[in-house]
Enzyme design. Structure first.
Site, PDB file in Angstrom:
ATOM      1  N   ASN A 183       0.811  -1.222   0.000  1.00 29.84           N
ATOM      2  CA  ASN A 183       0.000   0.000   0.000  1.00 29.84           C
ATOM      3  C   ASN A 183       0.849   1.279   0.000  1.00 29.84           C
ATOM      4  OD1 ASN A 183       0.896  -0.551   2.515  1.00 29.84           O
ATOM      5  ND2 ASN A 183      -1.050  -0.275   3.571  1.00 29.84           N
ATOM      6  N   CYS A 184       2.123   1.167  -0.371  1.00 29.48           N
ATOM      7  CA  CYS A 184       2.964   2.358  -0.495  1.00 29.48           C
ATOM      8  C   CYS A 184       3.187   2.674  -1.968  1.00 29.48           C
ATOM      9  CB  CYS A 184       4.337   2.140   0.150  1.00 29.48           C
ATOM     10  SG  CYS A 184       4.274   2.020   1.936  1.00 29.48           S
ATOM     11  N   LYS A 185       3.304   3.978  -2.268  1.00 26.60           N
ATOM     12  CA  LYS A 185       3.579   4.380  -3.644  1.00 26.60           C
ATOM     13  C   LYS A 185       5.054   4.237  -3.958  1.00 26.60           C
ATOM     14  CE  LYS A 185      -0.235   7.401  -4.742  1.00 26.60           C
ATOM     15  NZ  LYS A 185      -0.692   8.674  -4.167  1.00 26.60           N
TER      16      LYS A 185
END
Lengths: 128, 123, 100
Positions: A126-128
């Site tokens: 869920n991290c860019k």
């Protein structure tokens, strides 16, 4: 008989990777954001080096979190949720600094993303 | 602030039969990070997702044993784990052989659970 | 001309498999792989299927690796677990291979 793609934990040869980190006379395959392709090649010196590349000098507080990330990942194959990180941090360093502001000071890029990276883990989903 | 939504994630296939299980788990964890009210339901072959003793880390496959992450769900404040009782029994499994604590539901209770949700995601 | 019949899909989703046995011949072998091994966990799910295989002279095998991966505990002494070498032996030992 697997219909399954090998995961990133499986041997990824440096030669197949466009990105790598050079350290201690060796090349370590990474993704385009510097996350190691193979967490098993990680050691503390490499973690230190990866942090330095991002302009961060790791302190005891950083290490407490990084080691927690590694242990948690070994057990569950995912990075720990923030509230668990906070709990561990509070236990080690006391109430006053156990807040998200202080964590962000330690890891300006965000604790989950940066601690995963310096711990040699893959980039959190869920991290860019 | 928007109120919490009730989200149900339904697992219907066994582990390693494709990437559905991994994708469902990722979706659950992302839902949990937005602090929604999350429930998981294991139906049909989905009950095998929770079967303890999967040897995914054994050689030579080197597959990531993603089902271990089910054990971390309580750390993410996900506590509502439901298993359809007939699916479990028909597959020769029992509740105590599962990786985590679950609640068994009979078919009418499964229907009730689904009816109560704001959104249902099936994998 | 014996055949090796491989099944990959979960047998819980294949209620018609029992009828399909009509298309198999004496001396054929059935190998259960991937999701098809899930059925081995239930001591009743495959009983009638296996009884019919026995009557028709069809050997039934399952891939050990796929059982271990899924934590499946084989409940049937009439199903032989094979490793990859055994899989190859089945392929070599039959004239043709059919996927069901």
């Amino acid at each position: 008989m697997m219909m399954f793609k090998p995961t990133i934990d499986e041997a990824t040869l440096v030669t197949q990777s466009e990105y790598y980190i050079e350290f201690d006379g060796q090349k370590f395959a990474t993704d385009n954001q510097g996350f190691l392709q193979q967490r098993l090649v990680w050691n503390e010196a490499l973690g230190q080096h990866m942090a330095a590349l991002d302009g961060i000098t790791l302190t005891g507080e950083h290490w407490e979190i990084i080691h927690y990330f590694r242990e948690y990942y070994d057990d569950y194959n995912i990075p720990p949720p923030m509230r668990m990180v906070m709990r561990v941090f509070k236990k080690a360093f006391g109430e006053e600094n156990a807040n998200s502001r202080y964590l962000l000071k330690l890891f300006p890029e965000g604790a989950t993303k940066a601690a995963s990276k310096f711990a040699g883990l893959p980039k959190p989903k869920n991290c860019k | 602030m928007v109120g919490k939504k009730k989200l149900l994630y339904v697992f219907e296939d066994g582990p390693y039969s494709g990437s559905a299980g991994i994708e469902a788990l990722d979706a659950v964890l992302i839902g949990a990070s937005f602090e929604q009210e999350i429930s998981l339901l294991f139906l049909n072959d989905g009950v095998f997702q929770l079967n303890a003793g999967q040897s995914a880390n054994s050689q030579p496959t080197g597959l990531k044993q993603y089902t271990n992450a089910f054990k971390a769900l309580s750390d993410f404040d996900v506590h509502q784990i439901f298993v359809h009782d007939l699916s479990l029994i028909a597959r020769g499994l029992s509740q105590k052989e599962l990786l985590i604590d679950t609640r068994l539901l009979d078919s009418p209770k499964v229907a009730q659970l689904i009816a109560q949700q704001d959104k249902v995601f099936t994998f | 001309m014996s055949a090796l019949i491989t099944i990959t899909e979960s047998l819980f989703n294949r209620p018609s498999l029992y009828e399909q046995l009509a298309f198999a011949s004496n001396g054929d072998s059935i190998l259960l792989i991937q999701d098809a091994v899930l059925g081995l966990q239930s001591p009743i799910a495959l009983a009638s299927f296996l009884a019919k295989c026995d009557v028709q002279g069809i050997g039934v095998f399952a891939l050990q690796e796929d059982c271990d991966l899924r934590g499946i505990d084989n409940q049937y002494n009439t199903i032989s677990l094979v490793d990859y070498a055994g899989f190859v032996a089945l392929v070599v030992g039959n004239e043709k291979q059919i996927a069901w």
